[in-house]
Structure formats: C-alpha cells, structure tokens
Design a protein around this motif. Sequence first.
Motif, PDB file in Angstrom:
ATOM      1  N   LYS A   1     -12.634   8.548  28.333  1.00 46.36           N
ATOM      2  CA  LYS A   1     -12.201   8.938  26.996  1.00 46.36           C
ATOM      3  C   LYS A   1     -12.213  10.464  26.896  1.00 46.36           C
ATOM      4  N   ALA A   2     -11.221  11.038  26.211  1.00 48.06           N
ATOM      5  CA  ALA A   2     -11.165  12.483  26.022  1.00 48.06           C
ATOM      6  C   ALA A   2     -10.605  12.819  24.647  1.00 48.06           C
ATOM      7  N   VAL A   3     -11.059  13.936  24.109  1.00 46.72           N
ATOM      8  CA  VAL A   3     -10.488  14.502  22.892  1.00 46.72           C
ATOM      9  C   VAL A   3      -9.849  15.828  23.286  1.00 46.72           C
ATOM     10  N   VAL A   4      -8.598  16.026  22.861  1.00 47.41           N
ATOM     11  CA  VAL A   4      -7.828  17.199  23.264  1.00 47.41           C
ATOM     12  C   VAL A   4      -7.548  18.068  22.039  1.00 47.41           C
ATOM     13  N   LEU A   5      -7.947  19.333  22.103  1.00 41.88           N
ATOM     14  CA  LEU A   5      -7.716  20.297  21.038  1.00 41.88           C
ATOM     15  C   LEU A   5      -6.677  21.301  21.535  1.00 41.88           C
ATOM     16  N   THR A   6      -5.538  21.365  20.856  1.00 39.88           N
ATOM     17  CA  THR A   6      -4.451  22.231  21.294  1.00 39.88           C
ATOM     18  C   THR A   6      -4.689  23.650  20.779  1.00 39.88           C
ATOM     19  N   LEU A   7      -4.788  24.594  21.732  1.00 35.78           N
ATOM     20  CA  LEU A   7      -5.104  25.978  21.386  1.00 35.78           C
ATOM     21  C   LEU A   7      -3.879  26.888  21.365  1.00 35.78           C
ATOM     22  N   GLY A   8      -2.913  26.646  22.246  1.00 36.26           N
ATOM     23  CA  GLY A   8      -1.746  27.511  22.303  1.00 36.26           C
ATOM     24  C   GLY A   8      -0.573  26.838  22.986  1.00 36.26           C
ATOM     25  N   GLY A   9       0.649  27.338  22.721  1.00 37.35           N
ATOM     26  CA  GLY A   9       1.843  26.788  23.347  1.00 37.35           C
ATOM     27  C   GLY A   9       2.172  25.391  22.847  1.00 37.35           C
ATOM     28  N   THR A  10       2.981  24.678  23.602  1.00 36.47           N
ATOM     29  CA  THR A  10       3.357  23.314  23.235  1.00 36.47           C
ATOM     30  C   THR A  10       3.184  22.381  24.433  1.00 36.47           C
ATOM     31  N   MET A  11       2.911  21.139  24.134  1.00 35.12           N
ATOM     32  CA  MET A  11       2.846  20.111  25.167  1.00 35.12           C
ATOM     33  C   MET A  11       3.572  18.873  24.669  1.00 35.12           C
ATOM     34  N   GLU A  12       4.197  18.176  25.594  1.00 36.50           N
ATOM     35  CA  GLU A  12       4.914  16.943  25.274  1.00 36.50           C
ATOM     36  C   GLU A  12       4.136  15.768  25.855  1.00 36.50           C
ATOM     37  N   LEU A  13       3.849  14.782  25.029  1.00 34.04           N
ATOM     38  CA  LEU A  13       3.149  13.586  25.477  1.00 34.04           C
ATOM     39  C   LEU A  13       4.067  12.381  25.365  1.00 34.04           C
ATOM     40  N   GLU A  14       4.147  11.597  26.424  1.00 33.26           N
ATOM     41  CA  GLU A  14       4.883  10.338  26.409  1.00 33.26           C
ATOM     42  C   GLU A  14       3.909   9.223  26.767  1.00 33.26           C
ATOM     43  N   ALA A  15       3.821   8.205  25.925  1.00 33.90           N
ATOM     44  CA  ALA A  15       2.914   7.079  26.166  1.00 33.90           C
ATOM     45  C   ALA A  15       3.719   5.807  26.401  1.00 33.90           C
ATOM     46  N   TYR A  16       3.197   4.940  27.260  1.00 34.41           N
ATOM     47  CA  TYR A  16       3.884   3.706  27.657  1.00 34.41           C
ATOM     48  C   TYR A  16       2.998   2.498  27.359  1.00 34.41           C
ATOM     49  N   ARG A  17       3.629   1.372  27.034  1.00 31.99           N
ATOM     50  CA  ARG A  17       2.872   0.144  26.758  1.00 31.99           C
ATOM     51  C   ARG A  17       2.333  -0.478  28.032  1.00 31.99           C
ATOM     52  N   HIS A  18       3.108  -0.418  29.123  1.00 33.90           N
ATOM     53  CA  HIS A  18       2.726  -1.068  30.370  1.00 33.90           C
ATOM     54  C   HIS A  18       3.545  -0.497  31.527  1.00 33.90           C
ATOM     55  N   GLY A  19       3.258  -0.966  32.738  1.00 36.45           N
ATOM     56  CA  GLY A  19       3.937  -0.469  33.920  1.00 36.45           C
ATOM     57  C   GLY A  19       5.432  -0.654  33.893  1.00 36.45           C
TER      58      GLY A  19
ATOM     59  N   PRO B   1      -9.067   5.297  27.942  1.00 31.00           N
ATOM     60  CA  PRO B   1      -8.734   4.558  29.175  1.00 31.00           C
ATOM     61  C   PRO B   1      -7.832   3.374  28.825  1.00 31.00           C
ATOM     62  N   GLY B   2      -6.865   3.103  29.700  1.00 32.81           N
ATOM     63  CA  GLY B   2      -5.932   2.021  29.437  1.00 32.81           C
ATOM     64  C   GLY B   2      -4.660   2.483  28.753  1.00 32.81           C
ATOM     65  N   THR B   3      -4.602   3.788  28.414  1.00 26.50           N
ATOM     66  CA  THR B   3      -3.411   4.333  27.775  1.00 26.50           C
ATOM     67  C   THR B   3      -2.558   5.037  28.816  1.00 26.50           C
ATOM     68  N   LEU B   4      -1.488   4.397  29.254  1.00 31.72           N
ATOM     69  CA  LEU B   4      -0.577   5.024  30.210  1.00 31.72           C
ATOM     70  C   LEU B   4       0.181   6.153  29.519  1.00 31.72           C
ATOM     71  N   HIS B   5       0.105   7.349  30.059  1.00 34.95           N
ATOM     72  CA  HIS B   5       0.805   8.459  29.426  1.00 34.95           C
ATOM     73  C   HIS B   5       1.059   9.572  30.429  1.00 34.95           C
ATOM     74  N   SER B   6       2.023  10.422  30.112  1.00 31.72           N
ATOM     75  CA  SER B   6       2.263  11.625  30.905  1.00 31.72           C
ATOM     76  C   SER B   6       2.276  12.821  29.971  1.00 31.72           C
ATOM     77  N   VAL B   7       1.920  13.978  30.513  1.00 33.87           N
ATOM     78  CA  VAL B   7       1.842  15.210  29.732  1.00 33.87           C
ATOM     79  C   VAL B   7       2.631  16.298  30.440  1.00 33.87           C
ATOM     80  N   GLU B   8       3.457  17.006  29.669  1.00 33.92           N
ATOM     81  CA  GLU B   8       4.191  18.148  30.212  1.00 33.92           C
ATOM     82  C   GLU B   8       3.865  19.375  29.379  1.00 33.92           C
ATOM     83  N   GLN B   9       3.499  20.468  30.046  1.00 35.37           N
ATOM     84  CA  GLN B   9       3.057  21.679  29.375  1.00 35.37           C
ATOM     85  C   GLN B   9       4.139  22.756  29.378  1.00 35.37           C
ATOM     86  N   SER B  10       4.208  23.542  28.305  1.00 31.85           N
ATOM     87  CA  SER B  10       4.968  24.780  28.364  1.00 31.85           C
ATOM     88  C   SER B  10       4.133  25.785  29.160  1.00 31.85           C
ATOM     89  N   GLU B  11       4.757  26.849  29.641  1.00 36.49           N
ATOM     90  CA  GLU B  11       4.041  27.817  30.485  1.00 36.49           C
ATOM     91  C   GLU B  11       2.920  28.524  29.729  1.00 36.49           C
TER      92      GLU B  11
END
Length: 201
Positions: free
Chosen positions: A98-116, A140-150
Amino acid sequence: MSLPDFFIQPVVQLLAQTASPYDVPADPEIFNENWLEPTLTRTLALLREADPEKLAATSVTGSGLTYLSLASDVEKDYSVHLRIAGEGKPVPRDPAEKAVVLTLGGTMELEAYRHGGDVESDTPWYVRQFTPENIYACHPGTLHSVEQSEDAVQLVISRGEAPAIGRPLDADEYRLAAERTRQLLDRVLESRRTETAQIAS
C-alpha cells in the motif's frame, strides 16, 4: 533516518484505509491543511541530508520511473521515496504494498485496469492526470501504469521497503538524480511562495 511524527501523521489515515469504497475517509485530515509548502521544505531538507552511499541500494529505476529512497522506519513499517521520470517505458504493474502518493510538482498520468485482459487490449477503465497538491492511495491488486512529465516529482509513502521493481541505482546515479530533483522542487517552492506573496498583496 526517519520522518518526524508531525510529518508522517497526516497520511496515516490514508495509509491505513483498505481498497473498499466504504473505508475511504470522508474527510482525511491532510485535505484540510496547506500541506504542499511544508512538505516541499521538509523534502528538500531530507534531500540535503541524504547519503547516496547508503540510499542508492534501496533506490531503483525502470518502467519509466525512478524511486529515490529518502527515509524509512522499520518499527512503524513505512518507507519514503521521491518518484521522478526514469529509464524504460511505462508498463502496468500490481503494487506489492500500500502507498500514499503526494504530488509535489509537474504532472503524471495514471491508467488503471480491472484485470489482465484490459491490459492486453490496452483499455484502461480509469485514466487521470495528477498535478501538484493532488493525493491518492494505491493498493495491492490495483493494476496500473504511471507516466511522468520530465518535471514531475511525487512523494511516495509506502508500507514495507520497495515501492517498485527496477535496477538499483549506484551512488553516482543517486547523487545526480537527487540534484535534479532538488532543482525541480526548488522551482516549485519558489513559484509557490511567489503566488502566496501575490495573493497576500
């Protein structure tokens, strides 16, 4: 090195919740506070104190992300990393902790999926862009991808020690990434203070 209680306590409520929508706090304490500027200040202090020789081994890069280790507390079972853009391409993953994410700067794109199957067909069911002052919890159990701006930086507070899979950094790589991150956060803090001064005047 560990974080003081006054710094970690605002996210404890979020870190303790389950993935059930019935367990999401209706009014998490952190949303009632101006947390960004104090967090930027404390994070910059941690970066200045960071020892690359010790922290590189628990810092990783891969799948488009780099996690810089900042602090951990074995007794309280949490670790703190800074997340920035890294080597490789973003890929969906299932977090181990488990994690908590605090966004400090820039942008990030999150895509989450239900299953494989959604991953294979590249059809995420949830897509969101996060900007400074956004907060989210990842289970845990949350399928996702993260893309960061520079210029993106997030503070990731997680259970356990390793928030991501990738190759460990060496001390020189840690040092360079930490300096780049420090510059990004300095810019965010300066901009934040300028905005506050303009509002006050």
